[in-house]
Write a protein that holds these residues in place. Structure first.
Motif, short mmCIF file in Angstrom:
data_model
loop_
_atom_site.label_atom_id
_atom_site.label_comp_id
_atom_site.label_asym_id
_atom_site.label_seq_id
_atom_site.Cartn_x
_atom_site.Cartn_y
_atom_site.Cartn_z
N GLY A 199 -4.69 23.41 3.22
CA GLY A 199 -4.99 23.79 1.85
C GLY A 199 -5.82 22.75 1.11
N ASP A 200 -5.81 21.51 1.61
CA ASP A 200 -6.64 20.47 0.99
C ASP A 200 -8.13 20.75 1.16
N TRP A 201 -8.47 21.63 2.10
CA TRP A 201 -9.88 21.88 2.41
C TRP A 201 -10.28 23.34 2.25
N LEU A 202 -9.30 24.24 2.11
CA LEU A 202 -9.60 25.66 1.95
C LEU A 202 -9.37 26.10 0.51
N ILE A 203 -10.18 27.04 0.06
CA ILE A 203 -10.03 27.57 -1.29
C ILE A 203 -9.24 28.86 -1.25
N THR A 204 -8.21 28.90 -2.07
CA THR A 204 -7.43 30.13 -2.25
C THR A 204 -7.33 30.38 -3.75
N ALA A 205 -6.54 31.38 -4.13
CA ALA A 205 -6.43 31.75 -5.54
C ALA A 205 -5.95 30.59 -6.40
N SER A 206 -5.05 29.77 -5.88
CA SER A 206 -4.52 28.65 -6.65
C SER A 206 -5.61 27.67 -7.06
N HIS A 207 -6.61 27.52 -6.20
CA HIS A 207 -7.72 26.61 -6.48
C HIS A 207 -8.73 27.26 -7.42
N HIS A 208 -9.10 28.50 -7.15
CA HIS A 208 -10.15 29.13 -7.96
C HIS A 208 -9.64 29.47 -9.36
N GLN A 209 -8.35 29.72 -9.49
CA GLN A 209 -7.81 29.99 -10.82
C GLN A 209 -8.06 28.82 -11.77
N ARG A 210 -8.00 27.60 -11.23
CA ARG A 210 -8.25 26.42 -12.06
C ARG A 210 -9.68 26.46 -12.60
N HIS A 211 -10.62 26.98 -11.82
CA HIS A 211 -12.00 27.10 -12.31
C HIS A 211 -12.06 28.03 -13.52
N HIS A 212 -11.33 29.14 -13.47
CA HIS A 212 -11.35 30.08 -14.59
C HIS A 212 -10.59 29.54 -15.80
N GLU A 213 -9.76 28.55 -15.59
CA GLU A 213 -9.05 27.92 -16.70
C GLU A 213 -9.89 26.83 -17.37
N GLN A 214 -10.61 26.05 -16.56
CA GLN A 214 -11.28 24.86 -17.09
C GLN A 214 -12.80 24.91 -16.98
N TYR A 215 -13.34 25.85 -16.23
CA TYR A 215 -14.78 26.10 -16.11
C TYR A 215 -15.55 25.02 -15.35
N GLN A 216 -15.50 23.77 -15.77
CA GLN A 216 -16.36 22.72 -15.21
C GLN A 216 -15.73 22.04 -13.99
N CYS A 217 -15.25 22.84 -13.06
CA CYS A 217 -14.62 22.28 -11.86
C CYS A 217 -14.44 23.39 -10.83
N ASN A 218 -14.07 22.99 -9.60
CA ASN A 218 -13.68 23.95 -8.55
C ASN A 218 -14.71 25.07 -8.38
N TYR A 219 -15.93 24.67 -8.01
CA TYR A 219 -17.03 25.64 -7.91
C TYR A 219 -17.16 26.31 -6.55
N GLY A 220 -16.44 25.84 -5.53
CA GLY A 220 -16.64 26.34 -4.17
C GLY A 220 -16.16 27.76 -3.96
N LEU A 221 -16.48 28.28 -2.77
CA LEU A 221 -16.15 29.65 -2.42
C LEU A 221 -15.11 29.72 -1.29
N TYR A 222 -15.38 29.02 -0.20
CA TYR A 222 -14.48 29.03 0.96
C TYR A 222 -13.80 27.68 1.17
N PHE A 223 -14.57 26.62 0.99
CA PHE A 223 -14.10 25.27 1.33
C PHE A 223 -14.19 24.34 0.12
N ARG A 224 -13.35 23.32 0.11
CA ARG A 224 -13.33 22.36 -1.00
C ARG A 224 -14.23 21.15 -0.72
N VAL A 225 -15.03 21.22 0.34
CA VAL A 225 -15.83 20.07 0.77
C VAL A 225 -16.78 19.61 -0.32
N TRP A 226 -17.61 20.53 -0.86
CA TRP A 226 -18.59 20.13 -1.86
C TRP A 226 -17.91 19.66 -3.15
N ASP A 227 -16.84 20.33 -3.53
CA ASP A 227 -16.10 19.89 -4.72
C ASP A 227 -15.58 18.47 -4.56
N ARG A 228 -15.08 18.16 -3.37
CA ARG A 228 -14.57 16.81 -3.13
C ARG A 228 -15.70 15.79 -3.08
#
Length: 249
Positions: A199-228
């Motif tokens: 889960g540290d590297w994969l994006i699921t609803a728990s990760h993308h929901q944070r993007h919809h809450e804060q906007y300026q973060c968590n931009y990835g689609l499948y993986f958290r690589v670019w965000d990290r």
């Protein structure tokens, strides 16, 4: 000129396929939400209607280039899609799927960040963020300009990276499922996966929901690589256990 009606028919057929795929996948997960999280979408009927209308328009935007490329593949030998399972080594099958997902994820991350520039956000991306909070129907709820940035990815990749037709089907399935589940407002994957090393590297609803809450973060689609790598990873949302009335916009 004789091919024009056939090409148009291919475009319309692909649009219909994408629209039906959206209705079945989003509808299926919306039904699952009703069963697993009853009341989660309470009071969001008007929003869901808008999400469906924008998504069906997006199906047209996605369907036009997809239909053209499908016609070219079938009738002109365009693309690097292959049907002979032994045209490439079997070990290449999973590699090609990963290559498509990584390329798509990279394109999505940077175009998504671009869409958050104030001018582009107002013109296009605000449509998607009007879903507050998003539902399973929001997976393709985009302004046509934003939908176009997503519509070109697979049609371009099939000219660049060889892929078996079944592997391409798997890529499209993953794209559809993750697009819906990342927006449905609850986590379908087990805690050990989401909170574990995978889960540290994969994006699921728990990760993308944070993007919809804060906007300026968590931009990835499948993986958290670019965000990290780019310092835009803000972790997981802690809002999923809250009742609908208490959830953040």
């Amino acid at each position: 000129m004789q091919a024009v009606p056939i090409i148009l028919a291919s475009m319309l057929a692909m649009t219909a396929i994408i629209a039906v795929r959206y209705l079945l996948s989003s509808g299926g997960f919306a039904l699952a939400t009703r069963l697993v999280r009853p009341g989660l979408y309470q009071g969001q009927g008007g929003q869901i209607g808008r999400e469906v209308r924008w998504s069906l328009l997006s199906a047209l935007v996605f369907g036009l280039p997809a239909g053209l490329v499908a016609w070219g593949w079938q009738n002109r030998g365009w693309t690097l899609i292959y049907t002979d399972l032994h045209a490439w080594p079997l070990w290449y099958l999973p590699l090609s799927v990963l290559a498509y997902l990584a390329a798509h994820d990279s394109w999505f991350y940077w175009t998504h960040r671009l869409m958050h520039r104030p001018a582009l956000f107002r013109v296009a991306h605000a449509v998607h963020h009007a879903s507050r909070p998003p539902t399973a129907w929001a997976a393709m709820s985009f302004h046509p300009w934003e939908a176009l940035t997503g519509a070109v990815v697979i049609p371009v990749l099939v000219f660049l990276i060889p892929i078996h037709v079944a592997a391409l089907g798997l890529v499209l399935t993953i794209m559809t499922v993750m697009g819906v589940t990342n927006h449905m407002g609850w986590e379908m994957f087990p805690r050990w996966l989401v909170r574990g090393r995978l889960g540290d590297w994969l994006i699921t609803a728990s990760h993308h929901q944070r993007h919809h809450e804060q906007y300026q973060c968590n931009y990835g689609l499948y993986f958290r690589v670019w965000d990290r790598l780019c310092g835009t990873d803000r972790g997981l949302s802690g809002d999923f256990a809250a009742p609908p009335a208490a959830r953040k916009g």
